[in-house]
Design an enzyme around this catalytic site. Structure first.
Site, PDB file in Angstrom:
ATOM      1  NE  ARG A 103      23.952  43.018 -25.043  1.00  0.00           N
ATOM      2  CZ  ARG A 103      23.138  42.390 -24.199  1.00  0.00           C
ATOM      3  NH1 ARG A 103      23.081  42.773 -22.935  1.00  0.00           N
ATOM      4  NH2 ARG A 103      22.382  41.391 -24.606  1.00  0.00           N
ATOM      5  CG  HIS A 130      18.541  40.939 -28.185  1.00  0.00           C
ATOM      6  ND1 HIS A 130      19.779  40.361 -28.431  1.00  0.00           N
ATOM      7  CD2 HIS A 130      18.283  40.703 -26.869  1.00  0.00           C
ATOM      8  CE1 HIS A 130      20.244  39.822 -27.310  1.00  0.00           C
ATOM      9  NE2 HIS A 130      19.361  40.012 -26.363  1.00  0.00           N
ATOM     10  CD  GLN A 133      16.548  36.462 -25.465  1.00  0.00           C
ATOM     11  OE1 GLN A 133      17.554  36.868 -24.916  1.00  0.00           O
ATOM     12  NE2 GLN A 133      15.915  35.360 -25.065  1.00  0.00           N
ATOM     13  CG  ASP A 218      12.475  43.558 -23.207  1.00  0.00           C
ATOM     14  OD1 ASP A 218      13.013  43.259 -22.117  1.00  0.00           O
ATOM     15  OD2 ASP A 218      13.106  44.078 -24.159  1.00  0.00           O
ATOM     16  CB  CYS A 258      14.824  38.681 -23.672  1.00  0.00           C
ATOM     17  SG  CYS A 258      14.704  40.411 -23.177  1.00  0.00           S
ATOM     18  NE  ARG A 286      20.746  34.917 -26.273  1.00  0.00           N
ATOM     19  CZ  ARG A 286      21.120  36.126 -25.828  1.00  0.00           C
ATOM     20  NH1 ARG A 286      20.439  36.701 -24.848  1.00  0.00           N
ATOM     21  NH2 ARG A 286      22.134  36.766 -26.373  1.00  0.00           N
TER      22      ARG A 286
HETATM   23  N1  NVA Z   1      15.177  45.633 -24.334  1.00  0.00           N
HETATM   24  C1  NVA Z   1      16.182  45.247 -23.372  1.00  0.00           C
HETATM   25  C2  NVA Z   1      16.679  43.869 -23.646  1.00  0.00           C
HETATM   26  C3  NVA Z   1      17.713  43.375 -22.673  1.00  0.00           C
HETATM   27  C4  NVA Z   1      18.226  42.007 -23.008  1.00  0.00           C
HETATM   28  C5  NVA Z   1      17.322  46.254 -23.417  1.00  0.00           C
HETATM   29  O1  NVA Z   1      17.717  46.664 -24.514  1.00  0.00           O
HETATM   30  O2  NVA Z   1      17.806  46.657 -22.350  1.00  0.00           O
HETATM   31  N1   CP Z   2      18.540  38.550 -22.687  1.00  0.00           N
HETATM   32  C1   CP Z   2      19.765  39.085 -22.696  1.00  0.00           C
HETATM   33  O1   CP Z   2      20.299  39.470 -23.719  1.00  0.00           O
HETATM   34  O2   CP Z   2      20.365  39.112 -21.474  1.00  0.00           O
HETATM   35  P1   CP Z   2      21.720  39.851 -21.081  1.00  0.00           P
HETATM   36  O3   CP Z   2      21.468  41.324 -21.146  1.00  0.00           O
HETATM   37  O4   CP Z   2      22.005  39.361 -19.694  1.00  0.00           O
HETATM   38  O5   CP Z   2      22.793  39.426 -22.047  1.00  0.00           O
END
Ligand code: NVA
Ligand code: CP
Length: 301
Positions: A103, A130, A133, A218, A258, A286
């Site tokens: 990540r 992502h 997801q 989101d 998500c 997930r």
């Molecule tokens: N768009 C959000 C998704 C979190 C799972 C982010 O990147 O923070």
């Molecule tokens: N939806 C998602 O990826 O959640 P986290 O940021 O908690 O991993």
């Protein structure tokens, strides 16, 4: 492993492969055989440059279910955080483990890791995509409503990493995606263009929601954009998914997010906590979807 498969983007897999993963995820969820340990002794390295609840727990639990283990690695505690080159890190880490999940802030980081890794690399979220997801979201739609082919999905809000992966999903799973985002917050034009007729862009939420089978949103400010929160609250004020927006979708439309969510910003509490919302099934999936992915990528056939 020679030329390992990676899951950096949803489109690294064919539509048939993705549908196969969804079917497998549903089967794994329906019946958990504790003696089925296809990844016994295998190790997944998990590199997190950003926070996570769902991604970390689902990968760690999934590896444990399958008899393997997962290593949580933060740049703060590894030489990655002190500038060791990505290609060196990828070679070294992949020589010791069976898979790598990352990540990262920059999408390029995951791409570079995949180029230099001798084991499968999985994108656990970047600023651009992502894909994990989307496996869970598609699994959830298939479970609740059946095949998503030919359906209409409305994306309301930021043209962010989730939106980009929804665009990929529209092509891979063959549905129509309506996108409504404020000026200046549209998804990347090249990603939209590559999806051709699968994507239609709108400038208001109710128009995009019209006739939708699924409405998705989101957060307005993603991780790393916290300093833009105030200006984004203003820019996105007409882009909340609330009862008025949901009333334009089909009567049996589902709502997904998500998570984590901000009630009162991108979604009203009555929608996310209401009967059309499947966000907690989506979150649980997930685990199941990524177990199907890990089995596909790491099982020594
Ligand atoms: N768009 C959000 C998704 C979190 C799972 C982010 O990147 O923070
Ligand atoms: N939806 C998602 O990826 O959640 P986290 O940021 O908690 O991993």
């Amino acid at each position: 492993m020679k030329n390992p498969r990676h899951f950096v983007s949803l489109l690294d897999f064919s539509g048939d492969e993705l549908r196969g993963l969804i079917a497998r995820a549903i089967a794994l969820k329906q019946h958990r055989d504790v003696n089925y340990q296809p990844l016994k002794g295998q190790i997944l390295a998990m590199i997190f440059e950003k926070s996570s609840t769902r991604t970390r727990i689902s990968f760690e639990a999934g590896m444990a279910h399958f008899g393997g283990s997962a290593l949580f690695l933060s740049p703060r505690d590894t030489q990655l955080g002190r500038g060791e080159p990505l290609h060196d890190s990828a070679k070294v880490i992949s020589s010791m483990v069976d898979g790598i999940m990352l990540r990262t802030d920059r999408h390029d980081t995951v791409v570079t890791f995949a180029e230099h890794s001798s084991v499968p690399v999985i994108n656990g979220l970047t600023d651009q995509e992502h894909p994990c997801q989307l496996l869970a979201d598609m699994q959830t739609y298939f479970e609740v409503r059946g095949d998503i082919r030919g359906k209409t999905v409305a994306w309301i809000g930021d043209g962010n990493n989730m939106c980009h992966s929804y665009i990929h999903a529209a092509s891979a799973f063959d549905f129509t995606l309506h996108i409504a985002s404020p000026e200046g917050y549209a998804p990347q034009a090249a990603i939209v263009a590559a999806a051709g007729g699968h994507v239609q862009c709108f400038d208001n939420a109710t128009a995009a929601a019209a006739g939708a089978d699924l409405v998705v949103t989101d957060v307005w400010a993603s991780m790393g954009q916290e300093q833009e929160q105030q200006q984004r609250v203003i820019a996105f004020k007409d882009y909340q998914v609330n009862a008025a927006v949901m009333s334009r979708a089909k009567a049996d439309a589902l709502f997904m997010h998500c998570l984590p969510a901000h009630r009162g910003e991108e979604v009203s509490a009555e929608v996310i906590d209401g009967p059309q919302s499947v966000v907690f099934q989506e979150a649980e999936n997930r685990l199941h979807a990524q177990k199907a992915l890990l089995e596909f990528l790491l099982c020594k056939k």
